[in-house]
Write a protein that holds these residues in place. Structure first.
Motif, PDB file in Angstrom:
ATOM      1  N   HIS A  39     -42.062  -6.800 -30.255  1.00  0.00           N
ATOM      2  CA  HIS A  39     -43.072  -7.565 -29.526  1.00  0.00           C
ATOM      3  C   HIS A  39     -44.328  -7.438 -30.368  1.00  0.00           C
ATOM      4  O   HIS A  39     -44.825  -6.332 -30.599  1.00  0.00           O
ATOM      5  N   ARG A  40     -44.835  -8.544 -30.854  1.00  0.00           N
ATOM      6  CA  ARG A  40     -45.919  -8.494 -31.840  1.00  0.00           C
ATOM      7  C   ARG A  40     -47.213  -7.913 -31.263  1.00  0.00           C
ATOM      8  O   ARG A  40     -47.930  -7.197 -31.952  1.00  0.00           O
ATOM      9  N   GLU A  41     -47.515  -8.219 -30.029  1.00  0.00           N
ATOM     10  CA  GLU A  41     -48.775  -7.757 -29.437  1.00  0.00           C
ATOM     11  C   GLU A  41     -48.752  -6.268 -29.089  1.00  0.00           C
ATOM     12  O   GLU A  41     -49.755  -5.580 -29.238  1.00  0.00           O
ATOM     13  N   VAL A 127     -42.441 -14.637 -37.790  1.00  0.00           N
ATOM     14  CA  VAL A 127     -43.069 -14.525 -36.478  1.00  0.00           C
ATOM     15  C   VAL A 127     -42.647 -15.730 -35.653  1.00  0.00           C
ATOM     16  O   VAL A 127     -42.792 -16.870 -36.084  1.00  0.00           O
ATOM     17  N   ARG A 129     -43.343 -17.660 -32.182  1.00  0.00           N
ATOM     18  CA  ARG A 129     -44.258 -17.822 -31.044  1.00  0.00           C
ATOM     19  C   ARG A 129     -43.482 -18.492 -29.926  1.00  0.00           C
ATOM     20  O   ARG A 129     -42.794 -19.476 -30.148  1.00  0.00           O
ATOM     21  N   GLY A 131     -42.960 -20.699 -26.862  1.00  0.00           N
ATOM     22  CA  GLY A 131     -43.538 -21.815 -26.141  1.00  0.00           C
ATOM     23  C   GLY A 131     -42.911 -21.977 -24.769  1.00  0.00           C
ATOM     24  O   GLY A 131     -41.968 -21.283 -24.395  1.00  0.00           O
ATOM     25  N   GLY A 154     -46.123 -17.709 -24.444  1.00  0.00           N
ATOM     26  CA  GLY A 154     -47.342 -17.415 -25.188  1.00  0.00           C
ATOM     27  C   GLY A 154     -47.250 -16.165 -26.048  1.00  0.00           C
ATOM     28  O   GLY A 154     -48.111 -15.929 -26.889  1.00  0.00           O
ATOM     29  N   SER A 156     -45.418 -13.435 -28.800  1.00  0.00           N
ATOM     30  CA  SER A 156     -44.805 -13.625 -30.109  1.00  0.00           C
ATOM     31  C   SER A 156     -43.947 -12.411 -30.461  1.00  0.00           C
ATOM     32  O   SER A 156     -44.196 -11.299 -30.020  1.00  0.00           O
TER      33      SER A 156
END
Length: 172
Positions: A39-41, A127, A129, A131, A154, A156
């Motif tokens: 999970h990128r965040e 990456v 993203r 949608g 939303g 990424s």
């Protein structure tokens, strides 16, 4: 001139040093690729798998603009993922036209069904993203990962690959 024993010792020493250099660079351990999905965040690990060279990953998603089902194929090769094919499927089930690999980049953005094989596009990091419509699913072996369920709309996801050394286990 060196004596027989000294020559043999020097020969063995040189080969040991070359072997150590190759092993530390991963050259002797080629053939395995670690693939990690996070999970990128948050940095939370979603998946970690070690693939043998030649094993594939399949990403499917729906193109939100043209409503075409997209299938991207990647192959593990010595620490990297190589995109080898992509299909934007015709929603009516008609076989999409085969296109040249060099035309793929434009076709991602212009719409219409197509199929490209023989791509050779290397990646170490991708990456994705998420949608509202795409519903991307990454299939690794028999395991399907629904990316939208993992990170939500939303969010990424980052897919990273690297060479896997036989004596380590980065997926612990």
């Amino acid at each position: 001139m060196l004596s027989g024993t000294r020559s043999w010792t020097l020969f063995v020493l040189i080969h040991l040093l070359v072997g150590l250099l190759l092993a530390s660079s991963g050259a002797l351990c080629a053939g395995e690729t670690m693939v990690q999905l996070t999970h990128r965040e948050t940095g939370k690990r979603i998946s970690c798998t070690v693939l043998r060279d030649g094993e594939t990953l399949i990403l499917t998603w729906t193109n939100s603009l043209f409503r075409l089902l997209v299938t991207e194929t990647y192959v593990a090769e010595g620490g990297i993922l190589v995109q080898t094919g992509v299909t934007f499927a015709d929603p009516n089930g008609k076989e999409p036209p085969l296109v040249k690999p060099e035309d793929v980049e434009d076709l991602y953005h212009t719409g219409g069904p197509f199929k490209a094989e023989g791509l050779s596009k290397p990646f170490r990091r991708i990456v994705f993203r998420i949608g509202e419509i795409g519903n991307p699913v990454l299939k690794i072996r028999d395991y399907a990962i629904e990316l939208a369920k993992e990170v939500g709309f939303g969010g990424s996801v980052m897919l990273e690959s690297r060479s896997q050394l036989n004596d380590e286990n980065p997926c612990r």
